[in-house]
Scaffold this motif. Structure first.
Motif, PDB file in Angstrom:
ATOM      1  N   ARG A  69      47.986  52.283  46.002  1.00  0.00           N
ATOM      2  CA  ARG A  69      49.332  51.807  46.320  1.00  0.00           C
ATOM      3  C   ARG A  69      50.045  51.161  45.119  1.00  0.00           C
ATOM      4  N   ASN A  70      49.305  50.847  44.059  1.00  0.00           N
ATOM      5  CA  ASN A  70      49.908  50.171  42.895  1.00  0.00           C
ATOM      6  C   ASN A  70      50.583  51.215  42.007  1.00  0.00           C
ATOM      7  N   ALA A  71      51.850  51.549  42.360  1.00  0.00           N
ATOM      8  CA  ALA A  71      52.564  52.614  41.651  1.00  0.00           C
ATOM      9  C   ALA A  71      52.958  52.196  40.238  1.00  0.00           C
ATOM     10  N   LYS A  72      53.299  50.923  40.056  1.00  0.00           N
ATOM     11  CA  LYS A  72      53.761  50.481  38.739  1.00  0.00           C
ATOM     12  C   LYS A  72      52.621  50.343  37.737  1.00  0.00           C
ATOM     13  N   GLY A  73      51.420  50.205  38.199  1.00  0.00           N
ATOM     14  CA  GLY A  73      50.281  50.080  37.289  1.00  0.00           C
ATOM     15  C   GLY A  73      50.134  48.712  36.670  1.00  0.00           C
ATOM     16  N   LEU A  74      50.850  47.706  37.237  1.00  0.00           N
ATOM     17  CA  LEU A  74      50.736  46.366  36.682  1.00  0.00           C
ATOM     18  C   LEU A  74      49.572  45.601  37.298  1.00  0.00           C
ATOM     19  N   ASP A  75      49.282  45.880  38.566  1.00  0.00           N
ATOM     20  CA  ASP A  75      48.192  45.195  39.267  1.00  0.00           C
ATOM     21  C   ASP A  75      46.972  46.106  39.328  1.00  0.00           C
ATOM     22  N   HIS A  76      45.813  45.489  39.153  1.00  0.00           N
ATOM     23  CA  HIS A  76      44.550  46.239  39.164  1.00  0.00           C
ATOM     24  C   HIS A  76      43.549  45.525  40.068  1.00  0.00           C
ATOM     25  N   PHE A  77      42.644  46.339  40.676  1.00  0.00           N
ATOM     26  CA  PHE A  77      41.679  45.806  41.636  1.00  0.00           C
ATOM     27  C   PHE A  77      40.306  46.370  41.311  1.00  0.00           C
ATOM     28  N   GLY A  78      39.300  45.558  41.643  1.00  0.00           N
ATOM     29  CA  GLY A  78      37.938  46.029  41.415  1.00  0.00           C
ATOM     30  C   GLY A  78      36.965  45.303  42.331  1.00  0.00           C
ATOM     31  N   LEU A  79      35.853  45.988  42.644  1.00  0.00           N
ATOM     32  CA  LEU A  79      34.784  45.417  43.456  1.00  0.00           C
ATOM     33  C   LEU A  79      33.482  45.654  42.706  1.00  0.00           C
ATOM     34  N   LEU A  80      32.761  44.572  42.387  1.00  0.00           N
ATOM     35  CA  LEU A  80      31.525  44.656  41.606  1.00  0.00           C
ATOM     36  C   LEU A  80      30.337  44.238  42.449  1.00  0.00           C
ATOM     37  N   THR A  81      29.196  44.658  41.980  1.00  0.00           N
ATOM     38  CA  THR A  81      27.945  44.215  42.618  1.00  0.00           C
ATOM     39  C   THR A  81      27.758  42.734  42.397  1.00  0.00           C
ATOM     40  N   SER A  82      26.793  42.139  43.082  1.00  0.00           N
ATOM     41  CA  SER A  82      26.617  40.686  43.014  1.00  0.00           C
ATOM     42  C   SER A  82      26.265  40.200  41.615  1.00  0.00           C
ATOM     43  N   ASP A  83      25.602  41.062  40.823  1.00  0.00           N
ATOM     44  CA  ASP A  83      25.288  40.627  39.445  1.00  0.00           C
ATOM     45  C   ASP A  83      26.452  40.872  38.489  1.00  0.00           C
TER      46      ASP A  83
END
Length: 443
Positions: A69-83
């Motif tokens: 949904r981030n069309a402008k490319g200004l916001d970024h999201f990530g999900l990492l493992t616990s380490d």
């Protein structure tokens, strides 16, 4: 031109203006960057709260959907493992320097731009990342850097140019003032400093100097008038006294009376010689005659002067020698210059022990005529004083002379705008007349 006050003041003002511009650009950058950082952190906190509300079972899918949904490319999201070493979903992470629950900047990596991120650990141990592109700040820094560079490249050369242009008029006036000062220093007391009529500090200095020269001229004129009057008025009665003494001398009988009369007439001769010398100096100082000036070979004139004194030197047991020289042309009055040379040679013979040497040389467009003797010389602290009228050193008071010979030489040298330098001959004294060469004057 770089040494003028106007140029320096312009450079100082230009430097202050450039510094103010750079400071303003830096302040604008710092304030704007702080506002952008605060704005980015507000967005990061809001997005982090929204992502934290997603259920753990659907978190990976929601993170992927946020990226889409981030069309402008200004916001970024990530999900990492616990380490924090592996990415489960999203378009950012992992990062080597990861700080939880505190927004911070991370540098650009392969496939990822530099950004400000906020990392949060969920209940199940996984880590969510919210990132915000900081290219706006980078672009702002680039613009500020360009502004600073432009300021330096435009203002500084412009300041130098403006300073040079502003300095031209004052510098031209200062040069005119310098020329007038040199002429006044050379004895032209009728010259006055030019006044531009602007009422500025240069005009004030010029008017002050003009007033000073007016007062100096009046004082010198009064002193000269008194000296000339005394010399002129007393010479005639003294000559009459001498004539009467000679008449009485013929009438008197006895050796004692004759000796006394000889002493009296000798003293009168000395007084008359001094008055004659004073009048000669006054005549030289009052005249600015150049009608008899011509191009002459100073080397030949030195040989002529030496020839006139050869017999006197021989009678005194002094070897008078003239060093050969190449043609040394100057513009001068030959009679006056011969008089000056004769006085110097006469002094050298009077004080020399055995030798007097005359040399003529051309050095860097100047003709140097030197008269050197091997006598006792003159101490350095007295070389200025001996050029003054009537000055005689204590040990020389028993020698014949008026104490005005060097004063006559000084007056002649000053009239020609030459220089007279007294130096140590080791042993003895070397008196040097320095004149501009004739070709240098013409050029």
């Amino acid at each position: 031109m770089g040494h003028t006050s106007a140029f320096r003041l312009t450079c100082i003002l230009g430097g202050l203006f450039a510094t103010a511009m750079v400071t303003m650009a830096v302040v604008i950058y710092l304030i704007t960057a702080r506002q952008l950082i605060a704005r980015s952190e507000g967005i990061l906190n809001r997005e982090a709260q929204r992502v934290a509300a997603y259920p753990s079972s659907r978190l990976a899918e929601e993170v992927t959907a946020e990226v889409a949904r981030n069309a402008k490319g200004l916001d970024h999201f990530g999900l990492l493992t616990s380490d924090g070493r592996s990415r489960i979903a999203g378009d950012i992470g992992p990062f080597s320097d990861l700080r939880l629950d505190r927004p911070h900047d991370v540098p650009a990596q392969a496939g990822q731009a530099a950004m400000r991120i906020l990392a949060s650990r969920r209940v199940d141990g996984r880590i969510t990342l919210i990132g915000r592109d900081i290219s706006e700040r980078r672009d702002l820094l680039k613009v500020v850097s360009e502004v600073i560079a432009s300021t330096v490249l435009i203002i500084l050369p412009g300041t130098l140019l403006i300073g040079a242009l502003i300095s031209r008029a004052p510098l031209a006036r200062i040069r005119n003032l310098q020329r007038a000062c040199r002429r006044i220093a050379e004895g032209e007391l009728d010259v006055r400093m030019p006044v531009a009529g602007k009422g500025d500090e240069l005009d004030q200095v010029a008017m002050t100097i003009n007033d000073m020269v007016d007062d100096l001229g009046r004082v010198l004129s009064q002193v000269k008038s008194v000296t000339d009057a005394i010399a002129h008025d007393l010479r005639t009665p003294l000559a009459r006294v001498k004539a009467n003494l000679l008449d009485y001398h013929e009438r008197l009988e006895g050796a004692g009376s004759a000796d006394a009369m000889d002493r009296l007439t000798g003293d009168l001769d000395i007084v008359l010689e001094r008055f004659s010398a004073l009048l000669r100096i006054a005549e030289l100082e009052a005249s600015a005659r150049t009608s008899r000036f011509a191009a002459i070979d100073l080397g030949r004139l030195v040989e002529t002067a030496a020839g006139l004194h050869a017999a006197v030197a021989e009678d005194g047991g002094i070897m008078l020698s003239v060093q050969p020289s190449r043609p040394a042309m100057v513009t001068a009055d030959p009679q006056l210059l011969l008089e000056a040379l004769s006085n110097l040679i006469d002094n050298a013979i009077k004080f020399a022990r055995s030798t007097v040497t005359l040399t003529t040389d051309v050095v860097d467009g100047e003709v140097w005529v030197s008269i050197a003797d091997d006598g006792p010389g003159i101490p350095g602290e007295e070389r200025e004083a001996v050029l003054r009228r009537f000055y005689r050193r204590d040990r020389d008071r028993d020698r014949p002379g008026t104490g005005l010979g060097l004063s006559v030489v000084t007056a002649i040298v000053h009239l020609h705008k030459f220089r007279l330098v007294l130096a140590d001959a080791k042993p003895g004294l070397i008196a040097t007349i320095i004149a501009r060469a004739h070709s240098d004057i013409d050029g």
